[in-house]
Design a protein around this motif. Structure first.
Motif, short mmCIF file in Angstrom:
data_model
loop_
_atom_site.label_atom_id
_atom_site.label_comp_id
_atom_site.label_asym_id
_atom_site.label_seq_id
_atom_site.Cartn_x
_atom_site.Cartn_y
_atom_site.Cartn_z
N PHE A 140 -0.27 12.40 -1.15
CA PHE A 140 -0.51 11.84 -1.73
C PHE A 140 -1.00 11.74 -2.51
N GLY A 141 -1.07 12.63 -3.58
CA GLY A 141 -1.51 12.91 -4.82
C GLY A 141 -0.43 12.21 -5.83
N ARG A 142 1.07 11.96 -5.03
CA ARG A 142 2.05 11.62 -5.87
C ARG A 142 2.08 10.21 -6.08
N GLY A 143 1.20 9.40 -5.80
CA GLY A 143 1.18 7.95 -6.39
C GLY A 143 1.61 6.88 -5.46
N LEU A 144 1.17 5.53 -5.58
CA LEU A 144 2.05 4.80 -4.79
C LEU A 144 3.54 4.59 -4.71
N VAL B 8 -4.22 -2.64 -14.33
CA VAL B 8 -5.02 -3.92 -14.82
C VAL B 8 -5.23 -3.89 -13.22
N PHE B 9 -4.69 -4.39 -12.45
CA PHE B 9 -4.72 -4.88 -10.85
C PHE B 9 -4.76 -3.81 -10.66
N LYS B 10 -6.09 -3.54 -9.38
CA LYS B 10 -6.46 -2.22 -8.46
C LYS B 10 -5.23 -1.53 -7.48
N ASP B 11 -5.14 -0.33 -8.07
CA ASP B 11 -4.54 0.71 -6.74
C ASP B 11 -4.74 0.53 -6.18
N ILE B 12 -3.81 0.40 -5.14
CA ILE B 12 -3.32 0.64 -3.16
C ILE B 12 -3.66 1.95 -3.19
N SER B 13 -3.76 2.21 -1.80
CA SER B 13 -4.04 3.40 -1.60
C SER B 13 -3.29 3.56 -0.12
N ALA B 14 -2.71 4.51 0.50
CA ALA B 14 -1.91 5.48 1.71
C ALA B 14 -2.69 4.07 2.76
N PRO B 15 -3.78 4.12 3.15
CA PRO B 15 -3.86 3.44 3.87
C PRO B 15 -3.87 2.01 4.17
N VAL B 16 -4.10 1.66 3.04
CA VAL B 16 -3.30 -0.56 2.60
C VAL B 16 -2.50 -0.22 3.21
N CYS B 17 -1.21 1.26 2.72
CA CYS B 17 -0.11 1.06 2.88
C CYS B 17 0.43 0.56 4.34
N MET B 18 -0.82 1.35 5.32
CA MET B 18 0.24 1.82 6.25
C MET B 18 -0.15 0.54 6.93
N VAL B 19 -1.00 0.04 7.03
CA VAL B 19 -2.08 -1.05 7.85
C VAL B 19 -0.58 -2.07 7.58
N PHE C 21 10.00 0.47 3.87
CA PHE C 21 10.52 0.33 2.93
C PHE C 21 9.98 -0.56 1.52
N LEU C 22 9.84 -1.28 1.49
CA LEU C 22 9.40 -2.35 1.14
C LEU C 22 7.54 -2.19 0.98
N PHE C 23 6.87 -2.07 1.70
CA PHE C 23 5.39 -1.27 1.96
C PHE C 23 4.77 -0.06 1.91
N GLY C 24 5.50 0.91 2.24
CA GLY C 24 5.31 2.07 2.86
C GLY C 24 5.02 2.64 1.13
N TYR C 25 4.28 3.53 1.39
CA TYR C 25 3.45 4.43 0.00
C TYR C 25 4.24 5.59 -0.49
#
Length: 346
Positions: free
Chosen positions: A174-178, A239-250, A294-298
């Motif tokens: 997860f440290g590799r980023g979104l 500018v925007f907020k960073d997206i976390s892995a749990p958000v992507c999973m949801v 593919f579209l929403f994964g982290y």
């Protein structure tokens, strides 16, 4: 030479699995149609560009995935569970398909012939869990227990825990980023593009000297924004907020809901003719789930589009009970996905 030859030979698994799978479907009984679909499969542009240049053996992995369809048609559901477990342990890219396979096996293996959660259902569920645990143990057991002897018996739990956490950190970096270093053309690519656009607009506004310059300056980040350029490493939006892995999973699970709902509402029957409809349902849900991931994964790699590209091929010709222009609709869906996936993904 070893890498090139081993990739070519390993892809025979995909070809053999595809031929075995297509013989079950009534829409592939025609020899010319079966050969045409087989040709589209083995000449898939994405597989050629990734595997024949990067040597990642995706053709072999896709062959293992197709073997689950063949086992599903034969109603050998424990074999489906075993093959899928081996597939996930071979490459964790396929873990995003786990909800589909888990619900499918629960619906058509555990619940078949039962209308309540009786001992038979729980027993079959326990067998599925045992299959998964055995494959995981065979895969990771030697790694977790390597080099341990009687002298280290007291420290065994701590050592195994440390190694287990290291395995998780390597499988899920997860440290590799979104986004990956080479952006996959998904929702987060659009998100980062809009972030870059907003950053450029705020920077221009801050330099304009107008009444909104102070507000724009406060919104700009202190450090200069960076972009990914083929280097591995996390990149935060400016500018925007960073997206976390749990958000992507949801998000992945939420947009995967139609496929999961379709599995749980599918009719249960022991008719021999239901094998084709069940296998078609599994294939459609795999396409849907893999596209959703593919579209929403982290941290999605561009090669993840290969899964729906290859699997979609088996839907050509429409379902056996499709009416009207089912063949044309199936081909249009395949063509759109193939062009967009190959041109945009690679």
């Amino acid at each position: 030479y070893f890498q090139r030859c081993s990739v070519l030979f390993s892809e025979y698994l995909l070809e053999l699995a595809a031929m075995a799978c297509m013989t079950h479907f009534s829409r592939f009984k025609d020899f010319k149609r079966r050969e045409a679909v087989h040709l589209l499969l083995i000449l898939n542009g994405g597989l050629i560009m990734v595997d024949h240049m990067h040597f990642q053996y995706n053709g072999m992995l896709m062959g293992i995935l197709v073997l689950t369809f063949d086992a599903c048609f034969r109603k050998r559901y424990l074999t489906v569970a075993l093959i899928f477990s081996c597939l996930v342990l071979s490459k964790h890219l396929f873990m995003t398909l786990a909800p589909v396979y888990a619900l499918f096996l629960w619906r058509f293996y555990c619940m078949e012939g039962s209308h309540s959660y009786d001992i038979r259902v729980l027993g079959r569920f326990g067998v599925l869990v045992l299959v998964a645990l055995v494959t995981i143990g065979v895969c990771f057991g030697p790694v977790l227990l390597d080099g341990l002897d009687n002298d280290l018996a007291s420290k065994l739990p701590d050592i195994v825990k440390e190694r287990f956490l290291q395995i998780l950190s390597r499988l899920f970096p997860f440290g590799r980023g979104l986004v990956h270093s080479y952006w996959a053309p998904n929702v987060w690519a659009v998100y980062y593009f809009l972030d870059r656009f907003a950053y450029a607009a705020l920077k221009r506004l801050a330099l304009s000297g107008g009444f909104a310059a102070d507000a724009a300056t406060k919104l700009l980040p202190v450090d200069s924004v960076s972009t990914v350029s083929g280097l591995v490493g996390g990149v935060a939006p400016a500018v925007f907020k960073d997206i976390s892995a749990p958000v992507c999973m949801v998000l992945v699970l939420a947009f995967m809901t139609p496929a999961l709902f379709r599995i749980m509402t599918a009719p249960l029957s022991n008719k021999a003719s239901d094998s084709e409809s069940r296998t078609s349902l599994l294939i459609k849900c795999v396409v849907h789930a893999s596209l959703t991931a593919f579209l929403f994964g982290y941290h999605v790699h561009e090669k993840a589009i290969l899964v729906p590209l290859v699997v979609q091929t088996f839907l050509l010709g429409g379902d056996k009970d499709s009416k009207g222009d089912g063949d044309r609709v199936a081909f249009n869906l395949y063509f759109e996905l193939a062009v967009a996936g190959v041109a945009g993904g690679f």
